[in-house]
Design a protein around this motif. Sequence first.
Motif, PDB file in Angstrom:
ATOM      1  N   LEU A  71       1.134  -1.531  -0.028  1.00 13.53           N
ATOM      2  CA  LEU A  71       0.346  -0.078   0.111  1.00 13.53           C
ATOM      3  C   LEU A  71       1.193   1.180  -0.217  1.00 13.53           C
ATOM      4  CD1 LEU A  71      -2.525  -1.045   2.564  1.00 13.53           C
ATOM      5  CD2 LEU A  71      -2.991  -0.741   0.400  1.00 13.53           C
ATOM      6  N   GLN A  72       1.889   1.275   0.283  1.00 15.81           N
ATOM      7  CA  GLN A  72       2.789   2.481   0.531  1.00 15.81           C
ATOM      8  C   GLN A  72       3.257   2.626  -0.583  1.00 15.81           C
ATOM      9  OE1 GLN A  72       7.176   3.810   1.995  1.00 15.81           O
ATOM     10  NE2 GLN A  72       6.042   3.426   3.817  1.00 15.81           N
ATOM     11  N   SER A  73       3.542   1.752  -1.218  1.00 14.06           N
ATOM     12  CA  SER A  73       4.109   0.945  -2.933  1.00 14.06           C
ATOM     13  C   SER A  73       3.163   2.572  -3.666  1.00 14.06           C
ATOM     14  CB  SER A  73       5.373   0.437  -3.510  1.00 14.06           C
ATOM     15  OG  SER A  73       4.017  -0.338  -3.814  1.00 14.06           O
ATOM     16  N   ALA A  74       1.636   1.964  -3.587  1.00 15.85           N
ATOM     17  CA  ALA A  74       1.091   2.305  -4.253  1.00 15.85           C
ATOM     18  C   ALA A  74       0.519   4.312  -3.791  1.00 15.85           C
ATOM     19  CB  ALA A  74      -0.540   1.844  -4.233  1.00 15.85           C
ATOM     20  N   VAL A  75       0.588   4.708  -2.688  1.00 14.63           N
ATOM     21  CA  VAL A  75       0.509   5.805  -1.946  1.00 14.63           C
ATOM     22  C   VAL A  75       2.241   6.482  -2.697  1.00 14.63           C
ATOM     23  CG1 VAL A  75       0.668   7.674  -0.380  1.00 14.63           C
ATOM     24  CG2 VAL A  75      -0.516   4.977  -0.175  1.00 14.63           C
ATOM     25  N   LEU A  76       3.420   5.806  -2.525  1.00 13.39           N
ATOM     26  CA  LEU A  76       4.049   6.625  -3.240  1.00 13.39           C
ATOM     27  C   LEU A  76       4.444   6.661  -4.509  1.00 13.39           C
ATOM     28  CD1 LEU A  76       6.991   5.724  -0.255  1.00 13.39           C
ATOM     29  CD2 LEU A  76       5.379   7.864  -0.167  1.00 13.39           C
ATOM     30  N   SER A  77       3.808   5.936  -5.466  1.00 12.05           N
ATOM     31  CA  SER A  77       3.739   6.026  -6.836  1.00 12.05           C
ATOM     32  C   SER A  77       2.315   6.651  -7.624  1.00 12.05           C
ATOM     33  CB  SER A  77       3.641   4.664  -7.422  1.00 12.05           C
ATOM     34  OG  SER A  77       2.340   4.374  -7.193  1.00 12.05           O
ATOM     35  N   GLY A  78       1.824   7.067  -6.693  1.00  5.87           N
ATOM     36  CA  GLY A  78      -0.019   8.220  -6.883  1.00  5.87           C
ATOM     37  C   GLY A  78      -0.024   7.509  -7.740  1.00  5.87           C
ATOM     38  N   ARG A  79      -0.695   5.615  -7.948  1.00  3.11           N
ATOM     39  CA  ARG A  79      -1.119   4.471  -9.124  1.00  3.11           C
ATOM     40  C   ARG A  79      -2.008   3.733  -7.957  1.00  3.11           C
ATOM     41  NH1 ARG A  79       3.633   4.816 -12.502  1.00  3.11           N
ATOM     42  NH2 ARG A  79       4.667   2.691 -11.439  1.00  3.11           N
ATOM     43  N   ALA A  80      -2.583   4.512  -7.308  1.00  9.41           N
ATOM     44  CA  ALA A  80      -3.353   3.713  -6.148  1.00  9.41           C
ATOM     45  C   ALA A  80      -4.862   3.055  -7.130  1.00  9.41           C
ATOM     46  CB  ALA A  80      -4.376   4.220  -4.850  1.00  9.41           C
ATOM     47  N   SER A  81      -4.311   1.990  -7.164  1.00  8.71           N
ATOM     48  CA  SER A  81      -5.706   1.086  -7.528  1.00  8.71           C
ATOM     49  C   SER A  81      -7.279   1.846  -7.150  1.00  8.71           C
ATOM     50  CB  SER A  81      -6.288  -0.234  -7.588  1.00  8.71           C
ATOM     51  OG  SER A  81      -5.233  -1.066  -7.525  1.00  8.71           O
ATOM     52  N   HIS A  82      -8.604   1.969  -7.870  1.00 10.64           N
ATOM     53  CA  HIS A  82     -10.300   2.716  -7.515  1.00 10.64           C
ATOM     54  C   HIS A  82     -10.562   1.980  -6.383  1.00 10.64           C
ATOM     55  CE1 HIS A  82      -8.794   4.441 -11.413  1.00 10.64           C
ATOM     56  NE2 HIS A  82      -9.293   5.670 -11.176  1.00 10.64           N
ATOM     57  N   ALA A  83     -10.070   0.250  -6.409  1.00 11.02           N
ATOM     58  CA  ALA A  83     -10.531  -0.109  -5.136  1.00 11.02           C
ATOM     59  C   ALA A  83     -10.429  -1.250  -4.254  1.00 11.02           C
ATOM     60  CB  ALA A  83     -11.883  -0.118  -5.868  1.00 11.02           C
ATOM     61  N   TYR A  84     -10.347  -1.794  -3.351  1.00 15.15           N
ATOM     62  CA  TYR A  84      -9.186  -2.711  -2.687  1.00 15.15           C
ATOM     63  C   TYR A  84     -10.610  -3.671  -2.005  1.00 15.15           C
ATOM     64  CZ  TYR A  84      -4.797  -0.218  -4.241  1.00 15.15           C
ATOM     65  OH  TYR A  84      -3.361   0.529  -4.582  1.00 15.15           O
ATOM     66  N   LEU A  85      -9.671  -4.535  -1.600  1.00 12.78           N
ATOM     67  CA  LEU A  85     -10.648  -5.027  -0.553  1.00 12.78           C
ATOM     68  C   LEU A  85      -9.665  -5.923   0.216  1.00 12.78           C
ATOM     69  CD1 LEU A  85     -13.509  -6.658   0.031  1.00 12.78           C
ATOM     70  CD2 LEU A  85     -12.552  -8.761  -1.799  1.00 12.78           C
ATOM     71  N   PHE A  86     -10.097  -5.693   1.508  1.00 13.13           N
ATOM     72  CA  PHE A  86      -9.343  -6.013   2.434  1.00 13.13           C
ATOM     73  C   PHE A  86     -10.591  -6.971   3.675  1.00 13.13           C
ATOM     74  CE2 PHE A  86      -6.500  -2.782   2.713  1.00 13.13           C
ATOM     75  CZ  PHE A  86      -7.506  -1.508   2.176  1.00 13.13           C
ATOM     76  N   ALA A  87      -9.498  -8.605   3.423  1.00 14.52           N
ATOM     77  CA  ALA A  87     -10.594  -9.845   3.183  1.00 14.52           C
ATOM     78  C   ALA A  87      -9.421 -10.537   4.215  1.00 14.52           C
ATOM     79  CB  ALA A  87     -10.536 -10.710   2.123  1.00 14.52           C
ATOM     80  N   GLY A  88     -10.599 -11.227   5.567  1.00 15.30           N
ATOM     81  CA  GLY A  88      -9.900 -11.715   6.567  1.00 15.30           C
ATOM     82  C   GLY A  88     -10.425 -11.592   7.746  1.00 15.30           C
ATOM     83  N   PRO A  89     -10.596 -12.768   8.582  1.00 17.43           N
ATOM     84  CA  PRO A  89     -10.927 -13.185   9.302  1.00 17.43           C
ATOM     85  C   PRO A  89     -11.652 -11.703  10.917  1.00 17.43           C
ATOM     86  CG  PRO A  89      -9.141 -14.918  10.032  1.00 17.43           C
ATOM     87  CD  PRO A  89      -8.856 -13.462   8.962  1.00 17.43           C
ATOM     88  N   ASP A  90     -12.183 -12.230  11.754  1.00 16.86           N
ATOM     89  CA  ASP A  90     -12.675 -10.894  12.112  1.00 16.86           C
ATOM     90  C   ASP A  90     -11.635 -10.036  13.478  1.00 16.86           C
ATOM     91  OD1 ASP A  90     -15.234 -11.568  11.409  1.00 16.86           O
ATOM     92  OD2 ASP A  90     -16.247 -11.867  13.193  1.00 16.86           O
ATOM     93  N   GLN A  91     -11.791  -8.887  13.372  1.00 13.97           N
ATOM     94  CA  GLN A  91     -11.089  -8.858  14.677  1.00 13.97           C
ATOM     95  C   GLN A  91      -9.573  -8.282  14.030  1.00 13.97           C
ATOM     96  OE1 GLN A  91     -13.680  -9.280  17.528  1.00 13.97           O
ATOM     97  NE2 GLN A  91     -13.853  -8.063  18.181  1.00 13.97           N
ATOM     98  N   ILE A  92      -9.318  -8.427  12.847  1.00 14.68           N
ATOM     99  CA  ILE A  92      -7.401  -8.568  12.507  1.00 14.68           C
ATOM    100  C   ILE A  92      -6.849  -6.876  12.056  1.00 14.68           C
ATOM    101  CG2 ILE A  92      -7.021 -11.204  11.733  1.00 14.68           C
ATOM    102  CD1 ILE A  92      -7.371 -10.333   9.288  1.00 14.68           C
ATOM    103  N   GLY A  93      -7.652  -6.467  12.453  1.00 15.86           N
ATOM    104  CA  GLY A  93      -7.107  -4.996  12.256  1.00 15.86           C
ATOM    105  C   GLY A  93      -7.236  -4.837  10.523  1.00 15.86           C
ATOM    106  N   LYS A  94      -8.251  -4.680   9.988  1.00 14.51           N
ATOM    107  CA  LYS A  94      -9.091  -5.107   8.302  1.00 14.51           C
ATOM    108  C   LYS A  94      -9.191  -3.700   8.110  1.00 14.51           C
ATOM    109  CE  LYS A  94     -12.002  -8.022   7.821  1.00 14.51           C
ATOM    110  NZ  LYS A  94     -11.741  -8.402   9.162  1.00 14.51           N
ATOM    111  N   THR A  95     -10.283  -2.843   8.953  1.00 10.85           N
ATOM    112  CA  THR A  95     -10.537  -1.295   9.146  1.00 10.85           C
ATOM    113  C   THR A  95      -9.530  -0.620   9.116  1.00 10.85           C
ATOM    114  OG1 THR A  95     -12.868  -2.078   9.690  1.00 10.85           O
ATOM    115  CG2 THR A  95     -12.226  -0.550   9.800  1.00 10.85           C
TER     116      THR A  95
END
Length: 333
Positions: free
Chosen positions: A20-44
């Motif tokens: 994600l940092q490299s997406a930020v620094l390159s200025g080329r972040a995708s339009h949509a991301y999905l953070f998937a995984g078990p409950d309460q692991i820090g996705k939000t």
Amino acid sequence: MISQPALIPVFGHAWAQRLLQSAVLSGRASHAYLFAGPDQIGKTTLARAFAQALTCHSPRPAENGLGACGQCRSCRLAASGSHPDHRLIEPEGDQLKIEQMRDLIREATLSPIEGRYKIFIIRRFDFANIHAANALLKTLEEPSDSTRILLTSGQGALLPTITSRCQVLNLRTLPLPTLAAALHTGWQAPPEQAELLARLSGGRLGWAVQMLAQPANWQARHDRLHALLELTRQRPVERLTFAAGLAKSNNSEETLHDWLLWWRDVLLVQHACDHLIVNLDQRQQLHTLAAATLPGEVRRFIEALIAASQHLRQNVNTQLALEALLLKMPAAT
Ligand SMILES: [Zn+2]
């Protein structure tokens, strides 16, 4: 004087942070991301930190984190949860509704106020009903340059039409040492408590932090373990009464989860693997029970516990499932 940076702290998920940092620094972040995984692991939390970095006025490479400077006005607004271009959308009850997606779509047509992007974080997109999911699909198909959509999802199934339009980050539970260190440095938990919580949480930082913040949760766990020890000494009729009460309560799944960890610990003690136990603060009771039961019957009960947990999730007759389970619990002799 430089004030303390206001960064949204992220623990673990190092590979995702780098990506994600490299997406930020390159200025080329995708339009949509999905953070998937078990409950309460820090996705939000990860999504919020990403939003902060995306809207930061002067992002910079960093060893940890996502590249936000933590100093600019935008970073400060993001850290305090009051950024006008960040919107957090959560399920209402147990559903994300079409009205919520319509509001989002309307809002997405407006220009950002502070900077480059308007960012929508939609929590638990696996709770979206079909109408809500389809409504969002259109926005994902025709993304505007100034909108970024960050979805989080548990392990429920999502429509392939949604996942195929997102960059998917499959996140896992945190390694226990990472989690214990996070509780110690981030939440000032004493090392012993941090270690116990890390093990009890099974790698879910959010769960551990919730336990830490609410003493009532500790008391509830204590009560559940106490009831469990009583049950090992009780007759069938008393066990059946307990099953009926548990079936009526809304914490049967939690109770079964505690029991599973507990009986797994008993089995570990019986096999001289004390160092792997989860309930570090209950060592003495575990040893007493390990001596009073047979490994074969403990193993069979663990299998029954796993099966019962699955049954409860499938909404079978809860009381019947719990009664059958309780009668199989090993007795302390
Ligand atoms: Zn900044």
